[in-house]
Each structure stands twice: as C-alpha cells, then as structure tokens.
Design a protein around this motif. Sequence first.
Motif, PDB file in Angstrom:
ATOM      1  N   ARG A 132       0.831  -1.202   0.000  1.00  0.00           N
ATOM      2  CA  ARG A 132       0.000   0.000   0.000  1.00  0.00           C
ATOM      3  C   ARG A 132       0.870   1.259   0.000  1.00  0.00           C
ATOM      4  N   GLU A 136       0.926   4.298  -2.734  1.00  0.00           N
ATOM      5  CA  GLU A 136       0.738   5.682  -2.297  1.00  0.00           C
ATOM      6  C   GLU A 136       1.909   6.556  -2.728  1.00  0.00           C
ATOM      7  N   ARG A 141      -3.150   3.690  -7.826  1.00  0.00           N
ATOM      8  CA  ARG A 141      -4.523   3.320  -7.498  1.00  0.00           C
ATOM      9  C   ARG A 141      -4.629   1.820  -7.267  1.00  0.00           C
ATOM     10  N   VAL A 166      -5.727   5.283  -0.048  1.00  0.00           N
ATOM     11  CA  VAL A 166      -5.256   5.169  -1.426  1.00  0.00           C
ATOM     12  C   VAL A 166      -6.486   5.043  -2.327  1.00  0.00           C
TER      13      VAL A 166
END
Length: 241
Positions: A132, A136, A141, A166
């Motif tokens: 993640r 970011e 995405r 996100v």
Amino acid sequence: MLEKALGRAVRRAGAPGGILFTERQLYFELCRGLQPLTRVPRRPRFTVPAPIGYARFERLLGRWNGEVPGLLTAPRRPAPAPSPEVFGYGLPRVLVCQHRDIADMLLANGLHMESVCPVFAVDDLPLDPRLRAAVEAAAGRVYVLHDTGPAEAATVDAVTAWADGVPVVPLGLRPVHARALHLPRVGATAEVAAVNPARLLRTVHRLVREQYRPRRSLTRLPRLRSLAATGYLSWPDPGAL
C-alpha cells in the motif's frame, strides 16, 4: 451434440494464441455457444439465463478424453509475494479480484508483468502494508474486479478498508456491461467469468493502465471496429451503443 459444442467452446476460450482459462470461464463459453441470443446485435441490451446447469457441464467435462488444452487445472496458489525491490520504489497500480480463479487466470496469462500490476484475490487481504505504501508513493490506485450482484459492495468495501486512503477504482463488471455483452448468467448475478477470456484480458490491461475506448467516430473505421468487436478496446461504452 454437447461434446461437439464443448470442443468449440474450448477453442473459443483459448483464442487467440493459446490463452489460459478457468473451468468456470469454459462453462460460460459453452453457454454462449448454446445460446444464440448471446450473439445478436448489441441492441437491445440483456443478459440470458445459462442454458445448461453447472453439474451437467462438469459431467460433460469429465468425459473429455485427455487434457483440455488451455484449461487451468493446477491447485490454486497463494498470492505471489512481491519482490523486495518493489517496496523501495513507487508502484502505479494493484488489482484485487473478487474471485481467486480469476486472479489466477490473469496471473497465468501474464497481466501482472505486462501491466506492471500485482494481482491478488480479495481473500488475500490484508496485503502487506508495504505494498500500500508503494502505491501511495507513486500516487497510484488500487483497482477492483468484481461480479454484479450482492457481493459487489462487500468486495469493494473490503479493498477500500485495506487501501486506507489510497484511491480505489471499481472496474466492474457492472450490470450495464453485462447487458451490453449479452452475458449468460446464473441466477441474478452476471460473473466476470462469463466474459470471453480474450476480451477480459484485453479490457483489464487497458482499464488498469487507463487507456480508454476512443470516441464512437473513430470506431467507425473498419479496423478499429473489428478490434472493438473482439475486445481490444474496453468494456462496452453505454453511451456509444
């Protein structure tokens, strides 16, 4: 008769170029061949009930002599661990699928390599938080591929909870797509597996890279129109049908 129809479905599911496909995708390809209404022009828009039950399909498949070319039969593997260098750089996109078999099919056909897009199933959540952070860092995405039906919202919600800020982009399948493609369905749900495998691969490649369908005026050109018909462009654009 059904044996010949299954043979034709195997050839369609793997075309062009030896695409690998799941048992569920083969089932829907057989349904498409048995249901002429799935091949009518795109107007009007509708889905059609599957003309053969899954248990009957499994019995038919069990009588196939030898291996089915292109059919993914290996045990479903866990999501592959990202290579360590991924966490040191930005990652533009991640795809999470509602179903493990669809995630496996996309991986088996190399989508994660060609689109620089790790592919997971929703039951792999929670993913490594470093993944993640990499998305970011690249202002990327997280994309979600899901069926229509009651589980759609739960799938998107689960991914959104993991993404923790996100951006999350649901790709569909949406009811308008299912109707435009005249997909065979089981009950009230239209499944991603009902989309022809080649069309699914090409559509997901383009959507995760945000390469959208050109304007209708361009698709009137014979070459582009033929590509659109075989799934090279995108989901059907409801405004252009």
